[in-house]
Scaffold this motif. Structure first.
Motif, PDB file in Angstrom:
ATOM      1  N   ALA A 335       0.830  -1.209   0.000  1.00 15.58           N
ATOM      2  CA  ALA A 335       0.000   0.000   0.000  1.00 15.58           C
ATOM      3  C   ALA A 335       0.861   1.255   0.000  1.00 15.58           C
ATOM      4  O   ALA A 335       0.456   2.303  -0.517  1.00 15.58           O
ATOM      5  CB  ALA A 335      -0.919  -0.005   1.221  1.00 15.58           C
ATOM      6  N   PHE A 336       2.066   1.160   0.543  1.00 15.52           N
ATOM      7  CA  PHE A 336       2.978   2.300   0.587  1.00 15.52           C
ATOM      8  C   PHE A 336       3.580   2.595  -0.789  1.00 15.52           C
ATOM      9  O   PHE A 336       3.698   3.759  -1.189  1.00 15.52           O
ATOM     10  CB  PHE A 336       4.089   2.015   1.603  1.00 15.52           C
ATOM     11  N   VAL A 337       3.986   1.557  -1.525  1.00 13.17           N
ATOM     12  CA  VAL A 337       4.672   1.782  -2.805  1.00 13.17           C
ATOM     13  C   VAL A 337       3.723   1.866  -3.993  1.00 13.17           C
ATOM     14  O   VAL A 337       4.070   2.462  -5.024  1.00 13.17           O
ATOM     15  CB  VAL A 337       5.725   0.671  -3.070  1.00 13.17           C
ATOM     16  N   GLN A 346       6.951  -4.548 -10.348  1.00 17.86           N
ATOM     17  CA  GLN A 346       7.965  -3.802  -9.600  1.00 17.86           C
ATOM     18  C   GLN A 346       7.488  -3.491  -8.185  1.00 17.86           C
ATOM     19  O   GLN A 346       8.269  -3.544  -7.227  1.00 17.86           O
ATOM     20  CB  GLN A 346       8.324  -2.520 -10.347  1.00 17.86           C
ATOM     21  N   SER A 347       6.202  -3.148  -8.046  1.00 11.18           N
ATOM     22  CA  SER A 347       5.662  -2.879  -6.708  1.00 11.18           C
ATOM     23  C   SER A 347       5.774  -4.107  -5.812  1.00 11.18           C
ATOM     24  O   SER A 347       6.117  -4.007  -4.626  1.00 11.18           O
ATOM     25  CB  SER A 347       4.192  -2.448  -6.804  1.00 11.18           C
ATOM     26  N   ILE A 349       7.985  -6.552  -6.155  1.00  8.22           N
ATOM     27  CA  ILE A 349       9.404  -6.773  -5.852  1.00  8.22           C
ATOM     28  C   ILE A 349       9.870  -5.828  -4.746  1.00  8.22           C
ATOM     29  O   ILE A 349      10.554  -6.238  -3.800  1.00  8.22           O
ATOM     30  CB  ILE A 349      10.263  -6.595  -7.122  1.00  8.22           C
ATOM     31  N   PHE A 350       9.502  -4.536  -4.831  1.00 11.26           N
ATOM     32  CA  PHE A 350       9.859  -3.583  -3.780  1.00 11.26           C
ATOM     33  C   PHE A 350       9.300  -4.044  -2.432  1.00 11.26           C
ATOM     34  O   PHE A 350       9.972  -3.953  -1.398  1.00 11.26           O
ATOM     35  CB  PHE A 350       9.329  -2.186  -4.113  1.00 11.26           C
ATOM     36  N   THR A 351       8.058  -4.547  -2.458  1.00 12.23           N
ATOM     37  CA  THR A 351       7.413  -4.993  -1.222  1.00 12.23           C
ATOM     38  C   THR A 351       8.141  -6.177  -0.607  1.00 12.23           C
ATOM     39  O   THR A 351       8.468  -6.178   0.593  1.00 12.23           O
ATOM     40  CB  THR A 351       5.947  -5.371  -1.503  1.00 12.23           C
ATOM     41  N   VAL A 352       8.400  -7.184  -1.414  1.00 13.85           N
ATOM     42  CA  VAL A 352       9.045  -8.400  -0.911  1.00 13.85           C
ATOM     43  C   VAL A 352      10.463  -8.095  -0.427  1.00 13.85           C
ATOM     44  O   VAL A 352      10.880  -8.550   0.647  1.00 13.85           O
ATOM     45  CB  VAL A 352       9.065  -9.491  -2.003  1.00 13.85           C
ATOM     46  N   VAL A 353      11.207  -7.305  -1.203  1.00 17.67           N
ATOM     47  CA  VAL A 353      12.580  -6.982  -0.824  1.00 17.67           C
ATOM     48  C   VAL A 353      12.592  -6.131   0.450  1.00 17.67           C
ATOM     49  O   VAL A 353      13.373  -6.380   1.380  1.00 17.67           O
ATOM     50  CB  VAL A 353      13.316  -6.259  -1.964  1.00 17.67           C
ATOM     51  N   GLY A 354      11.728  -5.110   0.513  1.00 13.90           N
ATOM     52  CA  GLY A 354      11.697  -4.232   1.680  1.00 13.90           C
ATOM     53  C   GLY A 354      11.370  -4.983   2.954  1.00 13.90           C
ATOM     54  O   GLY A 354      12.064  -4.854   3.975  1.00 13.90           O
ATOM     55  N   VAL A 355      10.317  -5.812   2.912  1.00 15.68           N
ATOM     56  CA  VAL A 355       9.935  -6.582   4.095  1.00 15.68           C
ATOM     57  C   VAL A 355      11.001  -7.635   4.406  1.00 15.68           C
ATOM     58  O   VAL A 355      11.325  -7.878   5.578  1.00 15.68           O
ATOM     59  CB  VAL A 355       8.555  -7.242   3.889  1.00 15.68           C
ATOM     60  N   GLY A 356      11.562  -8.246   3.357  1.00 20.14           N
ATOM     61  CA  GLY A 356      12.607  -9.250   3.570  1.00 20.14           C
ATOM     62  C   GLY A 356      13.825  -8.661   4.274  1.00 20.14           C
ATOM     63  O   GLY A 356      14.360  -9.249   5.224  1.00 20.14           O
ATOM     64  N   VAL A 357      14.273  -7.484   3.824  1.00 20.99           N
ATOM     65  CA  VAL A 357      15.412  -6.820   4.464  1.00 20.99           C
ATOM     66  C   VAL A 357      15.085  -6.495   5.918  1.00 20.99           C
ATOM     67  O   VAL A 357      15.903  -6.710   6.824  1.00 20.99           O
ATOM     68  CB  VAL A 357      15.795  -5.536   3.698  1.00 20.99           C
ATOM     69  N   ALA A 358      13.875  -5.974   6.151  1.00 21.00           N
ATOM     70  CA  ALA A 358      13.487  -5.593   7.518  1.00 21.00           C
ATOM     71  C   ALA A 358      13.446  -6.803   8.447  1.00 21.00           C
ATOM     72  O   ALA A 358      13.928  -6.742   9.580  1.00 21.00           O
ATOM     73  CB  ALA A 358      12.128  -4.896   7.493  1.00 21.00           C
ATOM     74  N   SER A 395      19.099   1.692   2.654  1.00 17.83           N
ATOM     75  CA  SER A 395      19.361   2.625   1.550  1.00 17.83           C
ATOM     76  C   SER A 395      20.199   1.968   0.454  1.00 17.83           C
ATOM     77  O   SER A 395      19.941   2.167  -0.741  1.00 17.83           O
ATOM     78  CB  SER A 395      20.077   3.877   2.074  1.00 17.83           C
ATOM     79  N   LEU A 396      21.189   1.184   0.844  1.00 18.99           N
ATOM     80  CA  LEU A 396      22.024   0.505  -0.157  1.00 18.99           C
ATOM     81  C   LEU A 396      21.200  -0.488  -0.978  1.00 18.99           C
ATOM     82  O   LEU A 396      21.355  -0.577  -2.201  1.00 18.99           O
ATOM     83  CB  LEU A 396      23.189  -0.216   0.530  1.00 18.99           C
ATOM     84  N   VAL A 397      20.329  -1.229  -0.299  1.00 23.70           N
ATOM     85  CA  VAL A 397      19.478  -2.190  -1.015  1.00 23.70           C
ATOM     86  C   VAL A 397      18.529  -1.466  -1.958  1.00 23.70           C
ATOM     87  O   VAL A 397      18.371  -1.846  -3.136  1.00 23.70           O
ATOM     88  CB  VAL A 397      18.694  -3.063  -0.009  1.00 23.70           C
ATOM     89  N   MET A 398      17.888  -0.398  -1.479  1.00 19.98           N
ATOM     90  CA  MET A 398      16.950   0.340  -2.323  1.00 19.98           C
ATOM     91  C   MET A 398      17.668   1.078  -3.448  1.00 19.98           C
ATOM     92  O   MET A 398      17.118   1.241  -4.544  1.00 19.98           O
ATOM     93  CB  MET A 398      16.144   1.327  -1.460  1.00 19.98           C
ATOM     94  N   TYR A 399      18.889   1.507  -3.187  1.00 22.05           N
ATOM     95  CA  TYR A 399      19.680   2.151  -4.246  1.00 22.05           C
ATOM     96  C   TYR A 399      19.909   1.173  -5.396  1.00 22.05           C
ATOM     97  O   TYR A 399      19.729   1.520  -6.575  1.00 22.05           O
ATOM     98  CB  TYR A 399      21.016   2.627  -3.680  1.00 22.05           C
ATOM     99  N   ALA A 400      20.289  -0.063  -5.055  1.00 22.41           N
ATOM    100  CA  ALA A 400      20.524  -1.076  -6.090  1.00 22.41           C
ATOM    101  C   ALA A 400      19.236  -1.404  -6.830  1.00 22.41           C
ATOM    102  O   ALA A 400      19.217  -1.532  -8.069  1.00 22.41           O
ATOM    103  CB  ALA A 400      21.105  -2.336  -5.449  1.00 22.41           C
ATOM    104  N   LEU A 401      18.129  -1.505  -6.085  1.00 20.50           N
ATOM    105  CA  LEU A 401      16.848  -1.859  -6.693  1.00 20.50           C
ATOM    106  C   LEU A 401      16.347  -0.743  -7.609  1.00 20.50           C
ATOM    107  O   LEU A 401      15.906  -0.988  -8.742  1.00 20.50           O
ATOM    108  CB  LEU A 401      15.830  -2.149  -5.586  1.00 20.50           C
ATOM    109  N   CYS A 402      16.419   0.495  -7.119  1.00 21.71           N
ATOM    110  CA  CYS A 402      15.950   1.634  -7.911  1.00 21.71           C
ATOM    111  C   CYS A 402      16.826   1.832  -9.155  1.00 21.71           C
ATOM    112  O   CYS A 402      16.327   2.212 -10.228  1.00 21.71           O
ATOM    113  CB  CYS A 402      15.949   2.904  -7.065  1.00 21.71           C
ATOM    114  N   SER A 403      18.111   1.585  -9.028  1.00 21.00           N
ATOM    115  CA  SER A 403      19.008   1.719 -10.183  1.00 21.00           C
ATOM    116  C   SER A 403      18.664   0.693 -11.257  1.00 21.00           C
ATOM    117  O   SER A 403      18.637   1.003 -12.452  1.00 21.00           O
ATOM    118  CB  SER A 403      20.467   1.543  -9.747  1.00 21.00           C
TER     119      SER A 403
END
Length: 669
Positions: A335-337, A346-347, A349-358, A395-403
């Motif tokens: 819901a955030f992304v 992509q939404s 992937i961002f969700t799974v990666v973000g929650v996975g990292v957390a 930030s490093l993970v999201m930087y790689a994902l966004c790039s």
């Protein structure tokens, strides 16, 4: 587990623990303490441990009921302390407004991040309980203090009540005179020229931290002293000597800026390495605990042969709560992304990666925070340091994902990347906060004879109730004052904005990573220093029987402000010399009696300052919300500062003398 270590284990009466009235009282205290902590955290960057005030209030209220007992009071303080600690999520979440991504706090997103992250913090520390509470000699100062309060409160003889009340009175009066009336300073600092550079020698006057220092012991105290010396006798003078003084800045301000912008990053790097090493050293007992829980899944009667004090939540219950919280995080992250209009894939992937990292980093920080809480206590534990590590990783993970997805080429791409990193770190911070507090509560429960699984249920309830309070209070404070760079109305006075210092720092770090301007070299220096500290600690343990240098405590000594650490060090050193004198004068029996008096008086110091802190927080909130001053009880102005420093030092020394006299007792005993 020895019965003599726990006086309440001798009584196997099935006293009620989780009661409806206890949970209702815990919920009320949760609301009060969470609101107070949110305000103070945004205002000055500090929160207070609510466990001990909650225990005292619970005993006072439930004493009116005939059948109240120590275990019921323990559950109330467990619930209230969990929620009060969860408010430390404010150290990161206001960054969403500072970067302009949110225009106000999103209720459901803030609620679910707090509740689900807090519940994960409870779950992740369950496998650590045996290793870090039952089979560990960690101090857990607030946990021990809360247990002593509960024991004395339930004792018909009132044994130890005199020491606790006298400690509470001393600390309460000092806290009122300093934080309320401002006639005493909270510390002093002497600045010294070192060649062309500068450094300082500070002393904090907090009596509660002196009590906590007495409880943590000499090893942790000296390790923190080593960290202070590395920071203020090493890095700060070096960087001020070799650096260029900016135009219009005094040397003192330059030294302060060097500490904030460089040395604290070194401390964060050292803490990161030390935290990883802590996790490695705990791996075996944690794995054994997990194996034991898994083995019990197919054995419904596995817990029947166990003492009730050795029964945690079942693996099935843990799995169910874990599944619900992870599903909740996945839903709220999506819901955030999703409003960004990204392709559905992509939404996801961002969700799974973000929650996975957390979640993955959450387990790592849970172990580190649990250890830090045992080392120096909840109030002094550098949660913001864990937040810095979290924002860097996220930030490093999201930087790689966004790039890889080309997000940075889109309008507002960098802001989206920064917001996603902050949102991920918010989950990590919620896990860290509760892990930090949970082990203190489990230590209290272990000392008073509580049932672990019932405490763990109370902690989960505390997380949910606290999460319900955080979002509305945050929105109320934002609308009333705003934050730096984020004012809700154009006619507001920026000087009245709540500083939210940790959130501002972590947001700056995230923006520095995405703009490639973060000073990585200082973090690398800290990591190298952390490796060196681990090696030194290993060498000391293998070559001597009594010496050690806990690397995490040294890293905290570098990272935390010295005014917070010096009273901890003073308390630890004072306790060492007092115990040495007791052993020489009165033998082992006299030493044991003196240690008990010292523990009770130190607990009283923590109680007194904590309760005054809660009362002052309420007075300040009422005053400011009515348009008054944020120092409504102040009797003097700023021109009294020098006199307040001198008077404060005299009072602090008198307090140390009183402490010493209590511990040493009568000459002929």
């Amino acid at each position: 587990m020895k019965n003599e270590d726990n006086e309440f284990m001798r009584h196997e009466l099935r006293l009620p623990e989780l009661t409806v009235r206890g949970m209702l009282l815990g919920a009320v205290l949760t609301v009060i303490f969470t609101a107070s902590n949110v305000y103070l955290g945004l205002k000055v960057g500090l929160t207070f441990s609510s466990a001990i005030p909650a225990a005292v209030i619970s005993m006072a209220i439930l004493k009116m009921a005939k059948d109240s007992n120590i275990l019921e009071n323990n559950m109330v303080q467990t619930q209230a302390s969990a929620a009060g600690t969860l408010s430390a999520i404010i150290f990161i979440i206001p960054g969403m407004l500072m970067i302009g991504y949110w225009q106000g706090f999103e209720f459901w997103q803030t609620l679910l991040v707090s509740a689900c992250g807090g519940c994960l913090g409870v779950l992740f520390t369950i496998p650590l309980r045996r290793a870090m509470v039952v089979h560990s000699d960690l101090a857990y100062p607030e946990g021990v203090a809360a247990a002593e309060i509960l024991k004395v409160g339930s004792s018909s003889q009132g044994s130890g009540l005199k020491e606790i009340l006298s400690g509470s009175a001393v600390a309460g009066i000092v806290a009122l005179l300093s934080s309320g009336f401002h006639v005493l300073s909270s510390g002093f600092s002497m600045w010294f020229r070192v060649g062309r550079g500068m450094t300082q020698f500070p002393i904090g006057y907090s009596t509660a931290l002196v009590g906590a220092g007495y409880l943590i012991g000499i090893a942790s105290g000296l390790a923190m002293l080593v960290g202070i010396l590395i920071a203020w006798a090493g890095f700060v003078p070096y960087f001020t000597i070799t650096g260029v003084l900016p135009d219009g800045m005094t040397m003192q301000k330059f030294a302060g800026a060097v500490y904030q912008e460089r040395v604290r990053l070194i401390g964060a790097g050292a803490m990161g390495v030390a935290a990883v090493w802590t996790l490695i050293t705990l791996a075996r007992p944690v794995i054994d605990g997990v194996k034991e829980s898994i083995a019990a899944v197919g054995m419904p009667d596995a817990d029947k042969g166990k003492h009730r004090m050795d029964i945690d939540m079942s693996i099935k219950s843990i799995g169910l709560v874990f599944a619900v919280t992870v599903i909740g995080l996945l839903g709220i992250f999506y819901a955030f992304v999703s409003p960004e209009g990204l392709p559905a894939g992509q939404s996801v992937i961002f969700t799974v990666v973000g929650v996975g990292v957390a979640v993955l980093m959450g387990f790592f920080v849970a172990a580190a925070c649990a250890y830090m809480a045992g080392l120096v206590g909840t109030s002094s534990s550098p949660i913001s340091g864990i937040g810095i590590l979290g924002i860097i990783v996220a930030s490093l993970v999201m930087y790689a994902l966004c790039s890889s997805f080309g997000i940075f080429s889109l309008p507002g791409g960098e802001k989206f990347a920064t917001a996603t990193a902050i949102f991920t770190t918010s989950i990590i911070m919620a896990i860290a906060c509760i892990s930090n507090d949970n082990m203190q509560d489990l230590k209290t429960g272990y000392l008073v004879g509580a049932t672990p699984w019932r405490q763990q249920v109370a902690l989960l309830l505390g997380c949910v109730v606290g999460a319900l309070v955080i979002a509305p209070v945050l929105n109320l404070l934002y609308e009333a004052y705003g934050f730096p760079g984020a004012l809700p109305r154009p006619d507001m006075d920026p000087s009245q904005a709540l500083a939210a210092p940790q959130a501002a720092l972590m947001t700056t770090i995230a923006q520095g990573i995405f703009s490639s301007k973060l000073a990585w070299e200082y973090i690398y220096i800290g990591m190298g220093l952390g490796v060196l500290l681990v090696l030194i600690d290993l060498f000391l343990k293998r070559s001597t029987r009594s010496l050690c240098l806990p690397p995490l405590a040294v890293g905290m000594g570098i990272y935390l402000p010295p005014s917070v650490q010096t009273p901890l060090v003073i308390g630890a050193v004072l306790g060492y010399f007092l115990n040495k004198k007791l052993r020489a004068d009165k033998g082992e029996e006299g030493l044991a009696a003196g240690k008990r008096r010292g523990t009770l008086f130190a607990s009283g110091l923590i109680v007194g300052e904590s309760i005054i802190g809660v009362l002052l927080a309420g007075i300040i909130v009422v005053s400011v919300s009515g348009g008054g001053s944020d120092s409504p009880l102040a009797l003097v102005g700023k021109d009294f500062a020098d006199a307040a420093e001198n008077i404060g030092l005299v009072v602090f020394l008198i307090t140390l003398c009183i402490f010493s006299k209590v511990v040493l007792g009568r000459k002929a005993e």
